[in-house]
Design an enzyme around this catalytic site. Structure first.
Site, PDB file in Angstrom:
ATOM      1  N   ASP A 368      -1.957  -3.859   6.817  1.00 36.50           N
ATOM      2  CA  ASP A 368      -2.758  -3.641   8.010  1.00 36.50           C
ATOM      3  C   ASP A 368      -4.174  -4.134   7.704  1.00 36.50           C
ATOM      4  O   ASP A 368      -4.578  -4.208   6.540  1.00 36.50           O
ATOM      5  CB  ASP A 368      -2.757  -2.145   8.343  1.00 36.50           C
ATOM      6  CG  ASP A 368      -3.767  -1.803   9.417  1.00 36.50           C
ATOM      7  OD1 ASP A 368      -3.720  -2.450  10.474  1.00 36.50           O
ATOM      8  OD2 ASP A 368      -4.605  -0.910   9.191  1.00 36.50           O
ATOM      9  N   ASP A 569      -3.066   2.641   7.339  1.00 35.47           N
ATOM     10  CA  ASP A 569      -3.842   3.884   7.292  1.00 35.47           C
ATOM     11  C   ASP A 569      -3.916   4.612   8.622  1.00 35.47           C
ATOM     12  O   ASP A 569      -4.397   5.734   8.682  1.00 35.47           O
ATOM     13  CB  ASP A 569      -5.271   3.594   6.826  1.00 35.47           C
ATOM     14  CG  ASP A 569      -6.094   2.913   7.914  1.00 35.47           C
ATOM     15  OD1 ASP A 569      -5.563   1.979   8.561  1.00 35.47           O
ATOM     16  OD2 ASP A 569      -7.254   3.296   8.126  1.00 35.47           O
ATOM     17  N   ASP A 573       0.103   2.578  12.558  1.00 32.90           N
ATOM     18  CA  ASP A 573       0.893   1.995  11.466  1.00 32.90           C
ATOM     19  C   ASP A 573       2.122   2.831  11.113  1.00 32.90           C
ATOM     20  O   ASP A 573       2.977   2.385  10.351  1.00 32.90           O
ATOM     21  CB  ASP A 573       0.027   1.857  10.198  1.00 32.90           C
ATOM     22  CG  ASP A 573      -1.182   0.961  10.415  1.00 32.90           C
ATOM     23  OD1 ASP A 573      -1.024  -0.081  11.069  1.00 32.90           O
ATOM     24  OD2 ASP A 573      -2.270   1.308   9.945  1.00 32.90           O
TER      25      ASP A 573
END
Length: 687
Positions: A368, A569, A573
């Site tokens: 990410d 995080d 996600d």
């Protein structure tokens, strides 16, 4: 019905919330049950072991050789055998009924042979006096410890879903007959208009029909800068309305919302995890029947060849004891415990053994962007004076920060924070006005100071003052540009961006050194993503990906045959973390991401990713070595226990006729070897 016939329990709750409560209760009950059984096992196993070992080494005196001591050992071992160890018997029965042989079969077989042979010696003393009750008790208690750790790990899997569900508001403000009515969320229908006040969570997926505001969508997109919403824009349930009143027409409600879909994705992906101890079970499927056949052949041959019943039985027991699964049961758990302990010391928390095993063979790591590669917080990167009236950089920052101090926008906070960190004293703004979505204005020392987006300064009289090339250059670098004007004259530019973490680039290079490809997956604009990827040395980019499509990207990679790790995080996600073969959650991220991850990077830095891979590879190497040592004694000594060396008269008698006591000693040596080898993981270098 088919599941129950296969020997498994089924939870039958009603509704989504009840599902989670029922599963949590079942998990907690399982952990309590395993804890209680382990406690009983420890209570009785310790004295059995101490008495048996002390007697064998002559450390307890003549009383320990008395016949009644064996009956005491029987009394102490029986609760371990049939209470603590009952799950192994039921598990073995289920596996055999389904025509397979699992670890439970090995445990039940080894413990039963030691127990019932020892019990037979008490009934028929002429067969011998050396009992093996401690072997049975130790096997069951040690492996029950591993079962308890496994149960505690599984009980945590539902926490990610429960954390997601807490994001859903329980009520909504319905606009009905021109009146605001507070109603339960279940009463909202598609087409209803709901009112969302500043600071409230948006209850449904829908379209803004009236009002303007900034909406914090970081839980869905991962981006720290709120999105400006106007009539016609769509909003997502679970996001937070920041500073304006919105009227939203409901388009998707209940289980059809994006948040509900994310919850389902996490549930489905978590349910698809690989079973623990698959390797040991596959080995056991072959090993168990082979050992039993060898033991029976040994007994029949020696009895047929004229040996006594006792001698034949001793050889049968020696074969079974030498093949006892104690070392096999320890091979994986000891290495896993040592590896996870080493990981905890270095900031890598493995949630379960599955993740540790899968991390060894990762082909691709998907990262990410916001909060993972970058800090996740906007920060000032450039302060540029435009003309001679701008003064020094500090003067320009003082003006901008003084005006922005009246705003709660993340970009405003970044500018104020920069001034505070530089020790710049702010001036008192007067007549502060916020122009939603474009900027702020106030009077500083009698002058009108405006700070805002470049689009705010599109008037031809002002636009020609903008340094367009400089602005374009900053924007091409992925930065957000804020313009500062005093009394209608543009005096400077302040650029804000989400900076990469200091360790991101070295971590990505380390992953490449490990032979792992790196992909960036983000909901951000492709231009910004490409700029960051080029700087970080990332192999491939998936940009402008909405939260509900992130898991699909992981599935596509898996469909191509890749073993995929995902690092993130944010709440957005969570489905991708759960879908990935190994989900790695940044420890400074959201609780949902952390609970959905298989590995937690406690330090919040990407260097934990290559560290986790190195540690997992080292740990699984120890597991393979342990499995080798667990079987080495078996392969070498099973033939000896069966009596193949009997006719070699030059050899010592203890090798020609291996006594079950020596078989037990060999088994203990294999266990000691396995544990010692696992402890060496404490010296493994992971950086």
């Amino acid at each position: 019905v088919a599941i129950e016939k296969a020997g498994y329990g089924v939870i039958r709750p009603d509704g989504l919330t009840d599902d989670e409560d029922a599963e949590r209760e079942a998990r907690q009950t399982q952990v309590m049950n395993q804890t209680r059984k382990l406690a009983v096992g420890m209570l009785f196993t310790v004295p059995v072991f101490l008495i048996s070992m002390g007697r064998d080494f002559g450390a307890l005196g003549l009383w320990s050789q008395m016949p009644w001591v064996n009956w005491l050992l029987l009394f102490l071992t029986t609760p371990v055998q049939f209470y603590t160890g009952w799950d192994f018997y039921t598990g073995a029965w289920k596996s055999l009924r389904n025509k397979s042989a699992t670890m439970d079969v090995l445990v039940a077989m080894g413990a039963s042979v030691a127990y019932f042979y020892s019990f037979a010696l008490l009934i028929v003393p002429s067969w011998g006096t050396h009992v093996y009750f401690e072997t049975s008790a130790v096997i069951i208690t040690l492996i029950k410890l591993g079962k308890l750790l496994e149960s505690r790990t599984k009980s945590r899997t539902v926490m990610a879903i429960r954390a997601l569900m807490k994001l859903r508001p329980k009520t909504a403000t319905l606009l009905k007959d021109h009146r605001e009515v507070q109603v339960p969320l279940s009463h909202i229908q598609v087409g209803d208009t709901i009112i969302v006040h500043p600071g409230e969570s948006i209850a449904v997926d829908g379209k803004v029909v009236e009002g303007e505001s900034s909406v914090d969508e970081s839980m869905m997109t991962g981006e720290p800068i709120p999105a400006e919403k106007r009539p016609g824009d769509r909003v997502t349930g679970g996001t937070i309305n920041e500073d304006g009143l919105l009227k939203v027409a409901a388009e998707r409600i209940g289980k059809d919302t994006a948040l509900a879909r994310i919850i389902r994705l996490v549930q489905e992906a978590q349910g698809s995890k690989a079973p623990i101890q698959a390797l040991a079970d596959r080995v056991a499927a072959v090993f168990v029947p082979v050992v039993i056949i060898i033991a029976l052949i040994t007994f029949i041959l020696w009895w047929t060849l004229g040996g006594s019943l006792v001698d034949s039985m001793m050889r049968l027991v020696a074969v079974l004891v030498i093949a006892c699964p104690c070392a096999l049961g320890l091979a994986t758990p000891t290495a896993i415990m040592a590896g996870t302990g080493r990981g905890a010391e270095s900031g890598v928390l493995f949630r379960n053994a599955d993740a540790l095993q899968r991390a060894t063979a990762l082909d691709v790591v998907v990262l990410d962007k916001t909060g993972t590669i970058t800090t996740g917080k906007p920060a000032v990167t450039d302060i540029i004076g435009v003309n001679t009236q701008s003064g020094s950089v500090d003067d320009l920052l003082r003006l901008a920060a003084s005006v922005e101090s009246g705003s709660q926008h993340p970009l405003s906070k970044a500018i104020v924070k920069e001034a505070v960190e530089k020790g710049i004293a702010l001036l008192e703004p007067k007549g502060f006005t916020s122009f939603r979505g474009i900027g702020v204005e106030a009077r500083i020392n009698g002058k009108c100071v405006r700070v805002g987006k470049t689009s705010w300064f599109s008037d031809p009289e002002v636009n020609h003052m903008l340094p367009h090339e400089t602005i374009r250059s900053l924007q091409d670098a992925g930065k957000t540009v804020t313009v500062v004007a005093v009394d209608g004259i543009i005096v400077g530019l302040i650029a804000v961006a989400d900076r990469p973490k200091d360790d991101s680039k070295p971590a990505i290079a380390a992953l490449h050194d490990l032979g792992i490809d790196v992909i960036m997956l983000t909901g951000d604009h492709p231009r910004t993503a490409h700029i960051l990827a080029a700087d970080m040395g990332i192999d491939e980019i998936y940009a402008d990906v909405p939260p509900e499509h992130k898991a699909a990207k992981i599935q596509n990679l898996q469909a191509q045959g890749a073993l995929v790790g995902m690092v993130g995080d944010g709440i957005n996600d969570a489905p991708a973390l759960a879908q990935a073969d190994v989900g790695m959650a940044i420890g400074t991220g959201t609780d949902v991401a952390i609970e959905a991850g298989d590995i937690i990077l406690a330090g919040g830095n990407l260097t934990g990713v290559p560290r986790a891979v190195r540690l997992s590879r080292a740990t699984m190497k120890k597991v393979r070595q342990n499995l080798f040592w667990a079987f080495f004694y078996n392969i070498l000594l099973i033939p000896v226990a069966a009596g193949v060396l009997y006719w070699f008269e030059s050899l010592p008698l203890f090798l020609r006729q291996l006594h079950p006591m020596l078989a037990a000693l060999a088994m203990a040596m294999s266990s000691i070897t396995v544990v010692t080898n696992s402890l060496l993981l404490s010296r493994v270098k992971v950086d």
